[in-house]
Design a protein around this motif. Sequence first.
Motif, PDB file in Angstrom:
ATOM      1  N   SER A   1      67.870  43.257  54.371  1.00 59.42           N
ATOM      2  CA  SER A   1      68.225  41.842  54.473  1.00 59.42           C
ATOM      3  C   SER A   1      67.257  41.028  53.614  1.00 59.42           C
ATOM      4  CB  SER A   1      68.223  41.389  55.938  1.00 59.42           C
ATOM      5  OG  SER A   1      68.916  40.170  56.078  1.00 59.42           O
ATOM      6  N   LEU A   2      66.669  39.952  54.169  1.00 63.68           N
ATOM      7  CA  LEU A   2      65.745  39.122  53.393  1.00 63.68           C
ATOM      8  C   LEU A   2      64.295  39.302  53.850  1.00 63.68           C
ATOM      9  CD1 LEU A   2      67.624  35.717  52.937  1.00 63.68           C
ATOM     10  CD2 LEU A   2      67.557  37.695  51.417  1.00 63.68           C
TER      11      LEU A   2
ATOM     12  N   PHE B   1      61.763  38.656  51.312  1.00 61.71           N
ATOM     13  CA  PHE B   1      61.750  37.329  50.701  1.00 61.71           C
ATOM     14  C   PHE B   1      61.245  36.250  51.673  1.00 61.71           C
ATOM     15  CE2 PHE B   1      64.956  39.862  48.583  1.00 61.71           C
ATOM     16  CZ  PHE B   1      64.738  39.601  47.238  1.00 61.71           C
TER      17      PHE B   1
ATOM     18  N   SER C   1      76.297  34.694  52.618  1.00 61.80           N
ATOM     19  CA  SER C   1      75.646  33.624  53.383  1.00 61.80           C
ATOM     20  C   SER C   1      76.662  32.587  53.827  1.00 61.80           C
ATOM     21  CB  SER C   1      74.560  32.959  52.535  1.00 61.80           C
ATOM     22  OG  SER C   1      73.548  33.879  52.194  1.00 61.80           O
TER      23      SER C   1
ATOM     24  N   HIS D   1      74.916  37.415  47.563  1.00 61.66           N
ATOM     25  CA  HIS D   1      74.194  36.719  48.626  1.00 61.66           C
ATOM     26  C   HIS D   1      74.822  35.363  48.941  1.00 61.66           C
ATOM     27  CE1 HIS D   1      70.861  35.974  51.299  1.00 61.66           C
ATOM     28  NE2 HIS D   1      70.564  34.861  50.672  1.00 61.66           N
TER      29      HIS D   1
ATOM     30  N   ASP E   1      73.976  42.832  52.870  1.00 63.07           N
ATOM     31  CA  ASP E   1      73.033  42.531  51.793  1.00 63.07           C
ATOM     32  C   ASP E   1      72.931  43.723  50.863  1.00 63.07           C
ATOM     33  OD1 ASP E   1      70.156  44.028  52.211  1.00 63.07           O
ATOM     34  OD2 ASP E   1      71.233  43.781  54.104  1.00 63.07           O
TER      35      ASP E   1
ATOM     36  N   THR F   1      64.819  37.521  58.194  1.00 65.75           N
ATOM     37  CA  THR F   1      63.595  37.662  57.400  1.00 65.75           C
ATOM     38  C   THR F   1      62.508  38.401  58.173  1.00 65.75           C
ATOM     39  OG1 THR F   1      62.720  35.521  58.152  1.00 65.75           O
ATOM     40  CG2 THR F   1      64.062  35.518  56.156  1.00 65.75           C
TER      41      THR F   1
ATOM     42  N   THR G   1      69.658  29.538  51.390  1.00 61.67           N
ATOM     43  CA  THR G   1      70.420  30.374  52.318  1.00 61.67           C
ATOM     44  C   THR G   1      70.770  29.615  53.590  1.00 61.67           C
ATOM     45  OG1 THR G   1      69.269  32.342  51.471  1.00 61.67           O
ATOM     46  CG2 THR G   1      70.447  32.568  53.564  1.00 61.67           C
TER      47      THR G   1
END
Length: 451
Positions: free
Chosen positions: A184-185, A188, A172, A168, A179, A283, A198
């Motif tokens: 992806s995120l 999170f 990033s 990551h 990822d 995200t 990030t």
Amino acid sequence: MKIWHMRFLDTLSKKMVFGFVLIIALGTILLSLPAATRTGQETSFLNVVFTASSATCITGLTVVNTATHWSIFGQVVILGMAEVGALGYMTFAVLLFNLIRRHRNMGLSTQLMVKESLNLETLSDTKSVMKYVIGLSAAFQVGGVGLLALDFVPRYGWGRGLYVSVYHSVMSFCNAGFDVFGNSLEGFRHDPYLLIVTIILIISGGLGFLVWRDLLLYHERKRLSLNSKLTLVTTGTLFVVGFVALLVTEGNLSRFADQMAWPNRVLNTLFLSVTPRTAGIITLPTHSLHAGSIFLIMILMFVGGTPGSTAGGIKTTTFGVLMLQSIAQLRGKDDVEFSHRRFSQANISRALLLVFLASIVIAVATLILTQTEKIPRGYGLEYIVFEVLSAFGTVGLSMGLTPDLSAVGKIVIILLMFIGRVGIFTSLYSLSKRQTRVNRIRYPEENILIG
């Protein structure tokens, strides 16, 4: 001298294009090995080329899920290609040269290639800038691994935690977008610490090594170059404007009010304004965003990051110069000025040509994809334009088109990613066979109606 310089640019462009093609070819061979995929997974040749191109061009668009399709070996190959693609193969070539031949200095031709590939002003800058490129890259990525390990190691244990931290951090900083989580995120979005780390890594990679060198040497020089000043002002303006605009269009993510407190929603909106600068890490599902947000993200993807960085797009300096040009024209001024300096007409003309050529490339690619791809019910032309801009800007965000691309569509996106990473001018130089001529005849000047 000018003719020699143009011929050298042609030669350099061909070598740069060949270098990236070579990396993609090597990556394709490695990803084609049985060890690169998980048991029971098969990958078509075109999908392998697509993945290798996306990694080398630090884009992050994927036709298969990186986390579930590729083995650890395959994921590491993708990581390596992203690292080489982000810093440029010339950086690694010079690093290898220094390791093998410590007692000898770089030859003149090598220094000239480094100078042109990193957009340096003088030949004397090559060695010092190379040290900053390698040193800063290592520092940011190692620092990112350490910070991320504080979050991931307690979650996954030492082995998996460190692996995820390295992956990551590199992706990033390199603004690559791959990822190993599968989505992806998105899982999170409730982790402010991870999002802040990030964001720092994305901005660090997208700001440009020359700008970082100027900032780190400011205490000695007491000044910043015009390029760094324009980059910082343009980047800061785009961040602020993008963040505020997305706060408005997304209503500070009010639809997540029952899931996230308002500070966390503000942070996710900030993340949403940062990632289109060619990071490709998300995200929130892109298809869930409002139409206004999609439009703003497409603009940010088109602009991209800074020259000499890990980012794509037309670059912040190009956008900044054209904005200043427009303001000067509206004020009735002939000169385009910034920070007590005047931009040359050649600089402005190059920026205008870059935007024009980029628009033509994007328009042609969009037209082709409208004929080869199917737009799902409920979507419009933005479904294709978003993907085109994401590929050209080497961003990696998608509204869902990439996994369903036809064979022709994949080839178009591969070419867009390649042009976006190598650069339009470099691509044209490598293809052209023009003869440099000096015009000895100039025709009378005459005006036409504009607007």
